[in-house]
Design a protein around this motif. Structure first.
Motif, PDB file in Angstrom:
ATOM      1  N   LEU A 252       0.827  -1.205   0.000  1.00 50.38           N
ATOM      2  CA  LEU A 252       0.000   0.000   0.000  1.00 50.38           C
ATOM      3  C   LEU A 252       0.862   1.255   0.000  1.00 50.38           C
ATOM      4  N   GLY A 256       0.614   3.953  -2.735  1.00 47.72           N
ATOM      5  CA  GLY A 256       0.513   5.374  -2.407  1.00 47.72           C
ATOM      6  C   GLY A 256       1.460   6.212  -3.241  1.00 47.72           C
ATOM      7  N   LEU A 259      -0.227   6.552  -6.520  1.00 50.42           N
ATOM      8  CA  LEU A 259      -1.317   7.529  -6.469  1.00 50.42           C
ATOM      9  C   LEU A 259      -0.787   8.948  -6.326  1.00 50.42           C
ATOM     10  N   LEU A 260       0.286   9.114  -5.557  1.00 56.08           N
ATOM     11  CA  LEU A 260       0.882  10.442  -5.406  1.00 56.08           C
ATOM     12  C   LEU A 260       1.423  10.941  -6.739  1.00 56.08           C
ATOM     13  N   LEU A 401       2.021   3.842   6.054  1.00 54.60           N
ATOM     14  CA  LEU A 401       1.074   4.404   5.083  1.00 54.60           C
ATOM     15  C   LEU A 401       0.617   5.820   5.390  1.00 54.60           C
ATOM     16  N   SER A 402       0.779   6.242   6.627  1.00 58.64           N
ATOM     17  CA  SER A 402       0.202   7.537   7.025  1.00 58.64           C
ATOM     18  C   SER A 402       0.776   8.705   6.232  1.00 58.64           C
ATOM     19  N   ILE A 404       1.919   9.085   3.133  1.00 56.78           N
ATOM     20  CA  ILE A 404       1.400   9.309   1.783  1.00 56.78           C
ATOM     21  C   ILE A 404      -0.091   9.582   1.801  1.00 56.78           C
ATOM     22  N   TYR A 405      -0.844   8.737   2.527  1.00 55.85           N
ATOM     23  CA  TYR A 405      -2.305   8.831   2.442  1.00 55.85           C
ATOM     24  C   TYR A 405      -2.895   9.960   3.278  1.00 55.85           C
ATOM     25  N   LEU A 406      -2.291  10.241   4.445  1.00 58.58           N
ATOM     26  CA  LEU A 406      -2.823  11.319   5.288  1.00 58.58           C
ATOM     27  C   LEU A 406      -2.293  12.696   4.890  1.00 58.58           C
ATOM     28  N   ILE A 409      -0.633  13.048  -0.449  1.00 59.48           N
ATOM     29  CA  ILE A 409      -1.651  13.161  -1.505  1.00 59.48           C
ATOM     30  C   ILE A 409      -2.604  14.323  -1.248  1.00 59.48           C
TER      31      ILE A 409
END
Length: 460
Positions: A252, A256, A259-260, A401-402, A404-406, A409
């Protein structure tokens, strides 16, 4: 917990000897592999820029999100398998390890076939839209991605074989085969791209051919060496759910990154007021440079996970704790050095890839933003690897994961409203600082809940 669960410490190289020396011996071949892989990444961009042009660099940058998605699916299985294998080998359960090894191959085959079907149904249309009307860029991207997807099973199976060799402690052979394959990759890419003038197709074919040679050599080694793991398929699905859960944090994280990158490209189309193609080419160069810097750090983390996982499996908590301290210290020092070097050379790095003044100027402008807080980059990676090695998938995911996702992005979409196109590049250092603050908070909470020192070090 500080005593081994069996006499496996007499034969398992990860459970005995000076930990600092062991870390150096384990990390050195992996870092060598990763660094040479990084040289391939840089050389590939150099060949494309030299023999094909800026359109080719823009094309491989455009499909970078798709390539990272594919790599994320690949590591979903291989990293999850490696976490289980390390603990099984640490506990001297070879038969279970061989069944896990075989089961991972079946799972990887299922996943790659699904990925291939999805790409060939929808991928070319996605590439066409992303190119924004630049037909040369779209054509190059479709050719490169089509070849890569058609041969994707080779990369998936090779990843499993290499990760298994690492868990078995066969680091010398792993380094020899992988380094040789990477050098072949560079040679094939030069020959096919520059000599035969096959363009981006030559780059893709060179990569596939090198991977195939590497895979065949490893398979031959396994069948001629009785000490190496074999495939022992029991006819049953084993550990699939656990593999996916343990591999998810790393996978993930790579998703990420995909996705970024897609978010960056999307926002550039909205906010870029100059040459979109030149900026995308520059972003591709920046990605290659950062990938080259990232791979040795990834090698450190892989070595750490291997050592830590074996010691956790053997019940040697104190030794696992010491391995964490070594890994964190190494990561911080390395990231600080990378930040200083790239800052010092940011004005000249672009010219090493292309002779287009617009692309060189854009590279010079973008690079300082991307490394402004690189000092903090390795910390969440090591912490995620630590909890993954202990089989704690949820904690590994939280640390891995925090960022990239929090942060990364969302900030890539939000900051341009305040700072324009510059805000896209500012999102990277701002996300690093916010992630560091979040890590301190998470560790404080974990310390209160578990009683572990600093929220990390287990009672030994």
């Amino acid at each position: 917990m500080s005593e081994p669960r069996s006499d496996n410490s007499n034969v398992n190289i990860y459970l005995r000897g000076n930990l600092g020396a062991l870390f150096a011996r384990t990390a050195a071949p992996i870092i060598l592999i990763m660094t040479i892989n990084g040289l391939y990444v840089v050389a590939d961009a150099f060949f494309l820029g030299l023999y094909v042009g800026a359109d080719a660099l823009s094309a491989v940058t455009l499909i970078f999100p798709l390539m990272m998605m594919l790599y994320a699916m690949q590591t979903l299985v291989s990293n999850g398998m490696a976490s289980i294998l390390a603990r099984q080998l640490g506990a001297s359960d070879r038969h279970a390890a061989e069944r896990t090894f075989a089961s991972a191959h079946v799972l990887a085959t299922v996943i790659v076939l699904i990925a291939m079907a999805i790409y060939f149904l929808a991928g070319p249309a996605v590439i066409e839209r992303g190119a924004g009307g630049a037909e040369a860029v779209a054509n190059n991207a479709r050719i490169f991605m089509g070849i890569t997807m058609a041969t994707a099973p080779i990369a998936f199976w090779l990843s499993l074989q290499i990760d298994a060799l690492r868990c078995e402690g066969k680091l010398g052979f792993m380094a020899l085969v992988t380094v040789s394959a990477t050098l072949l990759n560079i040679g094939f890419n030069w020959l096919f791209t520059g000599g035969f003038r096959w363009g981006v197709a030559g780059s893709a074919i060179g990569s596939v051919l090198a991977q195939l040679i590497c895979l065949l050599v490893v398979i031959a080694y396994r069948w001629s060496n009785k000490s190496a793991l074999r495939l022992a398929w029991s006819g049953r699905i084993e550990h699939w759910r656990q593999m996916l859960a343990l591999g998810a944090p790393t996978s993930l994280g790579l998703l990420g990154i995909s996705l970024l990158s897609a978010a960056m490209i999307f926002n550039l189309r909205i906010w870029q007021e100059g040459s979109y193609v030149a900026t995308i080419a520059a972003y591709g160069i920046v990605n290659r440079i950062l990938t080259f810097a990232y791979l040795p750090l990834m090698g450190v983390n892989i070595a750490f996970q291997t050592i830590c996982g074996n010691n956790v499996g053997a019940g040697m908590a104190a030794r696992a704790n010491r391995s964490l301290v070594i890994a964190l210290t190494t990561a911080i020092l390395y990231c600080g050095l990378v930040e200083l070097v790239i800052f010092a050379l940011s004005g000249s790095l672009g010219a090493g890839f292309v002779d287009d003044p617009a692309v060189i100027a854009e590279t010079r402008r973008i690079l300082p933003y991307t490394v402004a807080a690189y000092l903090f980059f390795g910390i969440p990676m090591v912490l995620s690897g630590y909890f993954q090695a202990m089989g704690m998938a949820s904690k590994a995911g939280l640390f891995g994961l925090s960022r990239i996702y929090l942060f990364s992005i969302p900030l890539s979409f939000l900051l341009p409203f305040a700072f324009g196109e510059t805000g896209i590049w500012m999102s990277t250092p701002v996300a690093e600082v916010l992630m560091f603050v979040l890590i301190l908070t998470m560790l404080a909470v974990n310390a209160r809940r578990t009683g572990w020192r600093f929220g990390l070090l287990q009672p030994a």
